[in-house]
Design a protein around this motif. Sequence first.
Motif, PDB file in Angstrom:
ATOM      1  N   ALA A  49      48.198  22.475  37.195  1.00 39.60           N
ATOM      2  CA  ALA A  49      48.571  23.807  36.729  1.00 39.60           C
ATOM      3  C   ALA A  49      47.377  24.554  36.146  1.00 39.60           C
ATOM      4  O   ALA A  49      47.201  25.759  36.385  1.00 39.60           O
ATOM      5  CB  ALA A  49      49.689  23.700  35.685  1.00 39.60           C
ATOM      6  N   GLU A  50      46.534  23.837  35.388  1.00 39.89           N
ATOM      7  CA  GLU A  50      45.332  24.459  34.809  1.00 39.89           C
ATOM      8  C   GLU A  50      44.406  24.959  35.914  1.00 39.89           C
ATOM      9  O   GLU A  50      43.853  26.059  35.842  1.00 39.89           O
ATOM     10  CB  GLU A  50      44.593  23.450  33.932  1.00 39.89           C
ATOM     11  CG  GLU A  50      45.282  23.145  32.611  1.00 39.89           C
ATOM     12  CD  GLU A  50      44.960  24.163  31.534  1.00 39.89           C
ATOM     13  OE1 GLU A  50      43.877  24.770  31.592  1.00 39.89           O
ATOM     14  OE2 GLU A  50      45.789  24.337  30.627  1.00 39.89           O
ATOM     15  N   ARG A  51      44.225  24.145  36.944  1.00 42.27           N
ATOM     16  CA  ARG A  51      43.329  24.536  38.035  1.00 42.27           C
ATOM     17  C   ARG A  51      43.898  25.707  38.829  1.00 42.27           C
ATOM     18  O   ARG A  51      43.151  26.601  39.238  1.00 42.27           O
ATOM     19  CB  ARG A  51      43.069  23.332  38.948  1.00 42.27           C
ATOM     20  CG  ARG A  51      42.305  22.223  38.245  1.00 42.27           C
ATOM     21  CD  ARG A  51      41.825  21.156  39.203  1.00 42.27           C
ATOM     22  NE  ARG A  51      41.080  20.111  38.495  1.00 42.27           N
ATOM     23  CZ  ARG A  51      40.292  19.233  39.090  1.00 42.27           C
ATOM     24  NH1 ARG A  51      40.142  19.254  40.405  1.00 42.27           N
ATOM     25  NH2 ARG A  51      39.651  18.328  38.378  1.00 42.27           N
ATOM     26  N   ASP A  52      45.205  25.705  39.058  1.00 42.31           N
ATOM     27  CA  ASP A  52      45.832  26.825  39.754  1.00 42.31           C
ATOM     28  C   ASP A  52      45.640  28.119  38.972  1.00 42.31           C
ATOM     29  O   ASP A  52      45.363  29.181  39.556  1.00 42.31           O
ATOM     30  CB  ASP A  52      47.327  26.562  39.955  1.00 42.31           C
ATOM     31  CG  ASP A  52      47.602  25.527  41.028  1.00 42.31           C
ATOM     32  OD1 ASP A  52      46.679  25.226  41.813  1.00 42.31           O
ATOM     33  OD2 ASP A  52      48.736  25.002  41.068  1.00 42.31           O
ATOM     34  N   THR A  53      45.795  28.045  37.651  1.00 37.55           N
ATOM     35  CA  THR A  53      45.620  29.229  36.811  1.00 37.55           C
ATOM     36  C   THR A  53      44.191  29.748  36.881  1.00 37.55           C
ATOM     37  O   THR A  53      43.961  30.961  36.990  1.00 37.55           O
ATOM     38  CB  THR A  53      45.989  28.904  35.351  1.00 37.55           C
ATOM     39  OG1 THR A  53      47.354  28.501  35.271  1.00 37.55           O
ATOM     40  CG2 THR A  53      45.776  30.118  34.458  1.00 37.55           C
ATOM     41  N   LYS A  54      43.224  28.844  36.835  1.00 34.80           N
ATOM     42  CA  LYS A  54      41.816  29.252  36.915  1.00 34.80           C
ATOM     43  C   LYS A  54      41.502  29.904  38.254  1.00 34.80           C
ATOM     44  O   LYS A  54      40.805  30.917  38.325  1.00 34.80           O
ATOM     45  CB  LYS A  54      40.907  28.042  36.685  1.00 34.80           C
ATOM     46  CG  LYS A  54      40.860  27.560  35.248  1.00 34.80           C
ATOM     47  CD  LYS A  54      39.909  26.386  35.094  1.00 34.80           C
ATOM     48  CE  LYS A  54      39.862  25.902  33.653  1.00 34.80           C
ATOM     49  NZ  LYS A  54      38.945  24.738  33.505  1.00 34.80           N
ATOM     50  N   ARG A  55      42.025  29.306  39.337  1.00 38.70           N
ATOM     51  CA  ARG A  55      41.768  29.882  40.659  1.00 38.70           C
ATOM     52  C   ARG A  55      42.408  31.254  40.785  1.00 38.70           C
ATOM     53  O   ARG A  55      41.826  32.178  41.364  1.00 38.70           O
ATOM     54  CB  ARG A  55      42.287  28.938  41.753  1.00 38.70           C
ATOM     55  CG  ARG A  55      41.388  27.729  41.988  1.00 38.70           C
ATOM     56  CD  ARG A  55      41.785  26.998  43.261  1.00 38.70           C
ATOM     57  NE  ARG A  55      43.052  26.307  43.101  1.00 38.70           N
ATOM     58  CZ  ARG A  55      43.159  25.029  42.766  1.00 38.70           C
ATOM     59  NH1 ARG A  55      42.057  24.304  42.544  1.00 38.70           N
ATOM     60  NH2 ARG A  55      44.339  24.451  42.632  1.00 38.70           N
ATOM     61  N   MET A  56      43.621  31.401  40.242  1.00 36.09           N
ATOM     62  CA  MET A  56      44.302  32.689  40.283  1.00 36.09           C
ATOM     63  C   MET A  56      43.511  33.740  39.500  1.00 36.09           C
ATOM     64  O   MET A  56      43.344  34.882  39.951  1.00 36.09           O
ATOM     65  CB  MET A  56      45.715  32.544  39.712  1.00 36.09           C
ATOM     66  CG  MET A  56      46.505  33.846  39.635  1.00 36.09           C
ATOM     67  SD  MET A  56      46.856  34.529  41.269  1.00 36.09           S
ATOM     68  CE  MET A  56      47.862  35.932  40.818  1.00 36.09           C
ATOM     69  N   THR A  57      43.031  33.362  38.333  1.00 39.31           N
ATOM     70  CA  THR A  57      42.238  34.284  37.515  1.00 39.31           C
ATOM     71  C   THR A  57      40.983  34.710  38.256  1.00 39.31           C
ATOM     72  O   THR A  57      40.596  35.894  38.245  1.00 39.31           O
ATOM     73  CB  THR A  57      41.862  33.617  36.185  1.00 39.31           C
ATOM     74  OG1 THR A  57      43.054  33.254  35.478  1.00 39.31           O
ATOM     75  CG2 THR A  57      41.032  34.554  35.319  1.00 39.31           C
ATOM     76  N   THR A  58      40.341  33.778  38.930  1.00 34.79           N
ATOM     77  CA  THR A  58      39.135  34.086  39.694  1.00 34.79           C
ATOM     78  C   THR A  58      39.434  35.029  40.851  1.00 34.79           C
ATOM     79  O   THR A  58      38.691  35.989  41.106  1.00 34.79           O
ATOM     80  CB  THR A  58      38.500  32.791  40.232  1.00 34.79           C
ATOM     81  OG1 THR A  58      38.162  31.937  39.135  1.00 34.79           O
ATOM     82  CG2 THR A  58      37.242  33.086  41.042  1.00 34.79           C
ATOM     83  N   ASP A 126      49.463  33.915  46.444  1.00 32.55           N
ATOM     84  CA  ASP A 126      49.661  33.029  47.588  1.00 32.55           C
ATOM     85  C   ASP A 126      48.392  32.274  47.967  1.00 32.55           C
ATOM     86  O   ASP A 126      48.374  31.565  48.979  1.00 32.55           O
ATOM     87  CB  ASP A 126      50.151  33.833  48.790  1.00 32.55           C
ATOM     88  CG  ASP A 126      51.577  34.349  48.606  1.00 32.55           C
ATOM     89  OD1 ASP A 126      52.302  33.790  47.751  1.00 32.55           O
ATOM     90  OD2 ASP A 126      51.956  35.312  49.299  1.00 32.55           O
ATOM     91  N   GLY A 127      47.333  32.453  47.169  1.00 34.32           N
ATOM     92  CA  GLY A 127      46.106  31.715  47.414  1.00 34.32           C
ATOM     93  C   GLY A 127      45.135  32.391  48.351  1.00 34.32           C
ATOM     94  O   GLY A 127      44.190  31.756  48.834  1.00 34.32           O
ATOM     95  N   ARG A 128      45.323  33.695  48.612  1.00 35.47           N
ATOM     96  CA  ARG A 128      44.447  34.405  49.547  1.00 35.47           C
ATOM     97  C   ARG A 128      43.412  35.241  48.800  1.00 35.47           C
ATOM     98  O   ARG A 128      43.668  35.737  47.708  1.00 35.47           O
ATOM     99  CB  ARG A 128      45.278  35.299  50.465  1.00 35.47           C
ATOM    100  CG  ARG A 128      46.219  34.534  51.386  1.00 35.47           C
ATOM    101  CD  ARG A 128      46.914  35.475  52.367  1.00 35.47           C
ATOM    102  NE  ARG A 128      47.594  34.728  53.423  1.00 35.47           N
ATOM    103  CZ  ARG A 128      48.890  34.497  53.459  1.00 35.47           C
ATOM    104  NH1 ARG A 128      49.663  34.950  52.474  1.00 35.47           N
ATOM    105  NH2 ARG A 128      49.428  33.818  54.450  1.00 35.47           N
ATOM    106  N   SER A 129      42.266  35.423  49.427  1.00 37.16           N
ATOM    107  CA  SER A 129      41.225  36.262  48.840  1.00 37.16           C
ATOM    108  C   SER A 129      41.523  37.721  49.150  1.00 37.16           C
ATOM    109  O   SER A 129      41.929  38.067  50.264  1.00 37.16           O
ATOM    110  CB  SER A 129      39.852  35.878  49.391  1.00 37.16           C
ATOM    111  OG  SER A 129      39.816  36.000  50.810  1.00 37.16           O
ATOM    112  N   VAL A 130      41.324  38.580  48.146  1.00 38.00           N
ATOM    113  CA  VAL A 130      41.664  40.002  48.250  1.00 38.00           C
ATOM    114  C   VAL A 130      40.522  40.821  47.669  1.00 38.00           C
ATOM    115  O   VAL A 130      39.863  40.399  46.707  1.00 38.00           O
ATOM    116  CB  VAL A 130      42.979  40.312  47.488  1.00 38.00           C
ATOM    117  CG1 VAL A 130      43.318  41.796  47.562  1.00 38.00           C
ATOM    118  CG2 VAL A 130      44.134  39.469  48.019  1.00 38.00           C
TER     119      VAL A 130
END
Length: 256
Positions: A49-58, A126-130
């Motif tokens: 969950a921590e890693r998902d949050t960091k990736r989302m923030t990035t 959804d994990g995509r770059s925008v």
Amino acid sequence: MLVHPTHERLVALGLAGMAKAFEEQRTSPDLAALTFEERVGIMADREAAERDTKRMTTRLKFAALRQNACVEDIDLRTPRGIDRALLARLIAGDWIARHNNLAICGPCGVGKSWLACALGHKACRDGRSVSYQRVPRLFEAMALARGDGRHARLLKSLARVELLILDDWGISVLTQSQRIDLLEMLEDRNGRASTIVTSQVPVDQWHEVIGDDPTLADAILDRLVHNAHRLNMTGESMRKIAGKQALDADKNPVNS
């Protein structure tokens, strides 16, 4: 309170989520009844969950969306001509996986940019770059990049983005260099990534916006429109509606 050496080791290994879960388990007597596997599972879930949050923030930081919008807040009560079935498909995101495009057209203030940003936010989730770009500023950046040797690098970075949002398309007729830049950008993305375009100009008038080079105009539109979903919005400006509601609230305050 002394820091447990295992906590320090987890932090040193970059496992911040597991370190937090470890400390919570040490200080919570209720978790003592759990099995070893259950406690390790909780720690692993916390790390994920921590890693998902960091990736989302990035992803959100990179996207630089103009509006703080999300699809759950889309207003479907105000009449704006939004096709609900199409909107549901857009929110699902399969069109991005198929590398389709989206044209959102309508008058000023109906929420085109907000909706585009909401779809961009969903794509980030959804994990995509925008990447969000206002068309006038993007062309300015590309002109500067051509002058200092960063042009090819900028085009490459735009090509890699899974969802590119081009906001405020059609404000002015494109110059020859802008037409060439746009064609290069769309060619790199054609069949490989998706693009959202928002415009006050209807799609059938985009040829005129591109300018007086019919060959380039045809090439640009072929790459941009041939596989694009179209969302035509109508109605009164949402800013005007919000302004009227604010004035009405001031005139008729609720008694506390």
